[in-house]
Enzyme design. Structure first.
Site, PDB file in Angstrom:
ATOM      1  N   TYR A 193       0.876  -1.171   0.000  1.00 36.82           N
ATOM      2  CA  TYR A 193       0.000   0.000   0.000  1.00 36.82           C
ATOM      3  C   TYR A 193       0.908   1.214   0.000  1.00 36.82           C
ATOM      4  O   TYR A 193       1.581   1.483   0.998  1.00 36.82           O
ATOM      5  CB  TYR A 193      -0.878   0.016   1.266  1.00 36.82           C
ATOM      6  CG  TYR A 193      -2.012  -0.981   1.233  1.00 36.82           C
ATOM      7  CD1 TYR A 193      -1.786  -2.344   1.433  1.00 36.82           C
ATOM      8  CD2 TYR A 193      -3.322  -0.562   1.012  1.00 36.82           C
ATOM      9  CE1 TYR A 193      -2.832  -3.253   1.395  1.00 36.82           C
ATOM     10  CE2 TYR A 193      -4.367  -1.465   0.980  1.00 36.82           C
ATOM     11  CZ  TYR A 193      -4.119  -2.803   1.165  1.00 36.82           C
ATOM     12  OH  TYR A 193      -5.157  -3.697   1.126  1.00 36.82           O
ATOM     13  N   LYS A 196     -12.549  -5.356   2.531  1.00 38.03           N
ATOM     14  CA  LYS A 196     -13.575  -5.861   3.437  1.00 38.03           C
ATOM     15  C   LYS A 196     -14.846  -6.381   2.754  1.00 38.03           C
ATOM     16  O   LYS A 196     -15.621  -7.119   3.367  1.00 38.03           O
ATOM     17  CB  LYS A 196     -13.989  -4.739   4.420  1.00 38.03           C
ATOM     18  CG  LYS A 196     -12.966  -4.469   5.496  1.00 38.03           C
ATOM     19  CD  LYS A 196     -13.049  -5.501   6.599  1.00 38.03           C
ATOM     20  CE  LYS A 196     -11.852  -5.526   7.504  1.00 38.03           C
ATOM     21  NZ  LYS A 196     -10.811  -6.494   7.131  1.00 38.03           N
ATOM     22  N   TYR A 230      -7.462  -5.364   9.628  1.00 43.02           N
ATOM     23  CA  TYR A 230      -7.212  -5.942   8.303  1.00 43.02           C
ATOM     24  C   TYR A 230      -7.450  -7.454   8.296  1.00 43.02           C
ATOM     25  O   TYR A 230      -8.029  -7.995   7.346  1.00 43.02           O
ATOM     26  CB  TYR A 230      -5.770  -5.639   7.868  1.00 43.02           C
ATOM     27  CG  TYR A 230      -5.554  -5.758   6.376  1.00 43.02           C
ATOM     28  CD1 TYR A 230      -5.656  -4.638   5.558  1.00 43.02           C
ATOM     29  CD2 TYR A 230      -5.260  -6.975   5.783  1.00 43.02           C
ATOM     30  CE1 TYR A 230      -5.469  -4.738   4.175  1.00 43.02           C
ATOM     31  CE2 TYR A 230      -5.076  -7.089   4.415  1.00 43.02           C
ATOM     32  CZ  TYR A 230      -5.179  -5.962   3.618  1.00 43.02           C
ATOM     33  OH  TYR A 230      -4.994  -6.075   2.264  1.00 43.02           O
TER      34      TYR A 230
HETATM   35  C1  LIG Z   1     -13.165  -4.312  -8.813  1.00 43.90           C
HETATM   36  C2  LIG Z   1     -13.548  -4.749  -7.432  1.00 43.90           C
HETATM   37  C3  LIG Z   1     -12.559  -5.065  -6.539  1.00 43.90           C
HETATM   38  C4  LIG Z   1     -12.904  -5.490  -5.265  1.00 43.90           C
HETATM   39  N1  LIG Z   1     -11.902  -5.819  -4.395  1.00 43.90           N
HETATM   40  C5  LIG Z   1     -12.219  -6.321  -3.189  1.00 43.90           C
HETATM   41  C6  LIG Z   1     -11.203  -6.793  -2.289  1.00 43.90           C
HETATM   42  O1  LIG Z   1     -10.014  -6.720  -2.567  1.00 43.90           O
HETATM   43  N2  LIG Z   1     -11.586  -7.351  -1.110  1.00 43.90           N
HETATM   44  C7  LIG Z   1     -12.912  -7.476  -0.765  1.00 43.90           C
HETATM   45  O2  LIG Z   1     -13.208  -8.039   0.309  1.00 43.90           O
HETATM   46  N3  LIG Z   1     -13.879  -7.013  -1.569  1.00 43.90           N
HETATM   47  C8  LIG Z   1     -13.586  -6.450  -2.775  1.00 43.90           C
HETATM   48  N4  LIG Z   1     -14.575  -6.042  -3.632  1.00 43.90           N
HETATM   49  C9  LIG Z   1     -15.954  -6.163  -3.194  1.00 43.90           C
HETATM   50  C10 LIG Z   1     -16.496  -7.560  -3.374  1.00 43.90           C
HETATM   51  O3  LIG Z   1     -16.296  -8.017  -4.692  1.00 43.90           O
HETATM   52  C11 LIG Z   1     -17.992  -7.555  -3.021  1.00 43.90           C
HETATM   53  O4  LIG Z   1     -18.142  -6.983  -1.748  1.00 43.90           O
HETATM   54  C12 LIG Z   1     -18.585  -8.958  -3.014  1.00 43.90           C
HETATM   55  O5  LIG Z   1     -18.704  -9.450  -4.334  1.00 43.90           O
HETATM   56  C13 LIG Z   1     -19.971  -8.955  -2.360  1.00 43.90           C
HETATM   57  O6  LIG Z   1     -20.560 -10.227  -2.495  1.00 43.90           O
HETATM   58  P1  LIG Z   1     -22.134 -10.337  -2.621  1.00 43.90           P
HETATM   59  O7  LIG Z   1     -22.417 -11.802  -2.731  1.00 43.90           O
HETATM   60  O8  LIG Z   1     -22.781  -9.564  -1.551  1.00 43.90           O
HETATM   61  O9  LIG Z   1     -22.513  -9.579  -3.964  1.00 43.90           O
HETATM   62  P2  LIG Z   1     -22.084  -9.857  -5.504  1.00 43.90           P
HETATM   63  O10 LIG Z   1     -20.789 -10.590  -5.566  1.00 43.90           O
HETATM   64  O11 LIG Z   1     -22.208  -8.557  -6.162  1.00 43.90           O
HETATM   65  O12 LIG Z   1     -23.204 -10.857  -5.989  1.00 43.90           O
HETATM   66  C14 LIG Z   1     -24.515 -10.434  -6.263  1.00 43.90           C
HETATM   67  C15 LIG Z   1     -25.112 -11.349  -7.318  1.00 43.90           C
HETATM   68  O13 LIG Z   1     -26.486 -10.977  -7.497  1.00 43.90           O
HETATM   69  C16 LIG Z   1     -26.805 -11.037  -8.848  1.00 43.90           C
HETATM   70  N5  LIG Z   1     -27.962 -10.163  -9.125  1.00 43.90           N
HETATM   71  C17 LIG Z   1     -27.986  -8.804  -9.125  1.00 43.90           C
HETATM   72  N6  LIG Z   1     -29.217  -8.353  -9.411  1.00 43.90           N
HETATM   73  C18 LIG Z   1     -29.984  -9.467  -9.585  1.00 43.90           C
HETATM   74  C19 LIG Z   1     -31.352  -9.647  -9.920  1.00 43.90           C
HETATM   75  N7  LIG Z   1     -32.179  -8.615 -10.131  1.00 43.90           N
HETATM   76  N8  LIG Z   1     -31.824 -10.913 -10.038  1.00 43.90           N
HETATM   77  C20 LIG Z   1     -31.000 -11.985  -9.841  1.00 43.90           C
HETATM   78  N9  LIG Z   1     -29.697 -11.858  -9.518  1.00 43.90           N
HETATM   79  C21 LIG Z   1     -29.195 -10.606  -9.391  1.00 43.90           C
HETATM   80  C22 LIG Z   1     -25.524 -10.600  -9.565  1.00 43.90           C
HETATM   81  O14 LIG Z   1     -25.476 -11.100 -10.890  1.00 43.90           O
HETATM   82  C23 LIG Z   1     -24.438 -11.179  -8.667  1.00 43.90           C
HETATM   83  O15 LIG Z   1     -23.957 -12.438  -9.139  1.00 43.90           O
HETATM   84  C24 LIG Z   1     -14.276  -5.587  -4.895  1.00 43.90           C
HETATM   85  C25 LIG Z   1     -15.283  -5.237  -5.787  1.00 43.90           C
HETATM   86  C26 LIG Z   1     -14.939  -4.806  -7.061  1.00 43.90           C
HETATM   87  C27 LIG Z   1     -16.031  -4.434  -8.019  1.00 43.90           C
END
Ligand SMILES: Cc1cc2nc3c(=O)[nH]c(=O)nc-3n(C[C@H](O)[C@H](O)[C@H](O)COP(=O)(O)OP(=O)(O)OC[C@H]3O[C@@H](n4cnc5c(N)ncnc54)[C@H](O)[C@@H]3O)c2cc1C
Length: 400
Positions: free
Chosen positions: A212, A307, A395
């Protein structure tokens, strides 16, 4: 004028309907199935699309334990990389925050795509009902005792699924969250005046652990994926257009921001570039009637503290036993308790992510005072065991 009548939906029932097959939705489905609770997961993306979306990469020790101990997979232990610390690049030098020494813990570098592959494989292995590629998802009757999930499956067949409970794990643009009347939820939101320019590049790793790096040109993060593929980010304006950035310009910017002794930034062809905006949001409570929210559907954090994915997994680690207790007793307090308990961790993670972000990134209008104060803050962390321990605790993740 003639109208074609819409086909009658296919009607069925399940105990828990889950919207979203990201880490939160699939892990919840797995934990519930392990407890004998029927559930159906729907996602509007295909398996291939989710598998190819590059996102998070760092797992807290508690997230790794959840994956392994719940029987999803132990691949993370075999193929993930355990990191017992991070480096802070500052003032021309590297300062290591030694998690193992400070708090006896570590984190794991294991891409979110692999977490998804493991979870989806576990659901498939155990006969789970996960429908990818659905359209027209909606939720209704949320305050009744038989809420409904409607969707059209990948073959175009409309479905109406009656459930005891619905869970919205449908990410930051959640339709489930938006189905809660605005008068019934408190929405906290903060937008930051910067974003991350993220790249994937074909190069050897520049460092064994995440770096970092603070500089007066702004922040940069050097992270790893595999022996030949690396992930790096640098702070940019939210309206940055990736098309204006050639490989040479990107490398010059990254090199200027990690100009510290002991680190040689290894360059290679850039295979992907994205701009990731910084937002914090929390929806409270994480329950409305028979609808519960988990993961990004309920909260988002800026990525600095790694996170997001971890919070999504932590939420469902609390939600699964709450659902089990509710189904056994019929006591709605179990569902309220989920929201109260999950939000305590969510707000700690909000604070940690926001703190790491403000300590390491330079706001566009930063004065000399702001810069000097920020440098003093970083020194107070890296030069002090108490300060470093505070960072290491946050962390690696607080106890469940
Ligand atoms: C570029 C990037 C880098 C990141 N880096 C980090 C990191 O280093 N460390 C970390 O901890 N987090 C990181 N994050 C955050 C992390 O990816 C998310 O917090 C995590 O994916 C959350 O998981 P989730 O299951 O809540 O949501 P998501 O992974 O967003 O899953 C939600 C799912 O719901 C589906 N969906 C949405 N709308 C609908 C609908 N209407 N009908 C049916 N299905 C639907 C989507 O297709 C998706 O598959 C990063 C995010 C990004 C974008």
């Amino acid at each position: 004028m003639t109208t074609t009548p819409s086909p009658e939906p296919h009607r069925s029932t399940t105990t828990v309907g889950i919207v979203g097959a990201g880490p939160a939705g699939l892990m919840l489905s797995h934990l519930l199935a392990r407890d004998g609770v029927d559930n159906v997961v729907v996602d509007n993306r295909s398996y291939a699309e989710i598998e190819q979306t590059v996102r998070a990469g760092i797992l807290e020790a508690g997230s790794v334990r959840l994956l392994v101990d719940s029987g999803v997979s132990d691949r993370v232990l075999r193929e993930g990389d355990e990191h017992a610390g991070i480096e802070i690049g500052f003032d021309g030098r590297l300062a290591r925050i030694d998690f193992a020494d400070l708090v006896g813990s570590s984190v794991w570098l294991y891409p979110q795509t692999d977490v998804f592959i493991d979870l989806a494989a576990a659901r498939s292995r155990d006969g789970g009902d996960v429908r990818f590629g659905v359209t027209d998802t909606s939720v209704d009757d949320l305050t009744s005792d038989r809420p409904v999930l409607r969707f059209t499956d990948a073959d175009g067949v409309p479905h109406e699924l009656r459930c005891d409970l619905l869970v919205g794990t449908d990410g930051s643009r959640s339709i489930c969250r938006r189905a809660i009347p605005e008068t019934q939820r408190q929405q906290s939101f903060r937008e930051y005046p910067f974003a991350w320019f993220g790249i994937l590049c074909e190069a050897p790793a520049s460092a064994p652990e995440l770096v970092y790096s603070h500089s007066d040109r702004g922040f940069a993060l050097i992270s790893q994926r595999t022996e030949t593929l690396q992930r790096m980010y640098f702070q940019c304006r939210p309206d940055t257009d990736v098309e204006n950035w050639s490989d040479d310009r990107i490398w010059a910017e990254l090199q200027s921001r990690v100009n510290v002794n002991g680190l040689e930034l290894r360059e290679g062809p850039i295979t992907s570039r994205t701009v990731l905006r910084f937002r914090s949001s929390v929806c409270e409570p994480m329950r409305y009637g028979r609808l519960l929210l988990a993961g990004d559907a309920a909260h988002t954090v800026p990525p600095t503290g790694a996170k997001g994915l971890n919070l999504a997994l932590a939420d469902v680690g609390v939600l699964a036993p709450a659902i089990r207790a509710f189904l056994a007793t019929g006591t709605e307090r179990e569902l309220d308790d989920y929201s109260v308990r999950a939000l305590q961790r969510v707000w700690k993670a909000q604070h940690f992510s926001s703190w790491m972000t403000s300590m390491l990134h330079l706001p566009p209008d930063a004065s000399v005072f702001d810069l000097r104060r920020q440098q003093a803050e970083i020194r107070s962390i890296i030069d002090s065991r108490a300060g470093s321990t505070y960072l290491a605790e946050g962390y690696t993740g607080w106890p469940a």
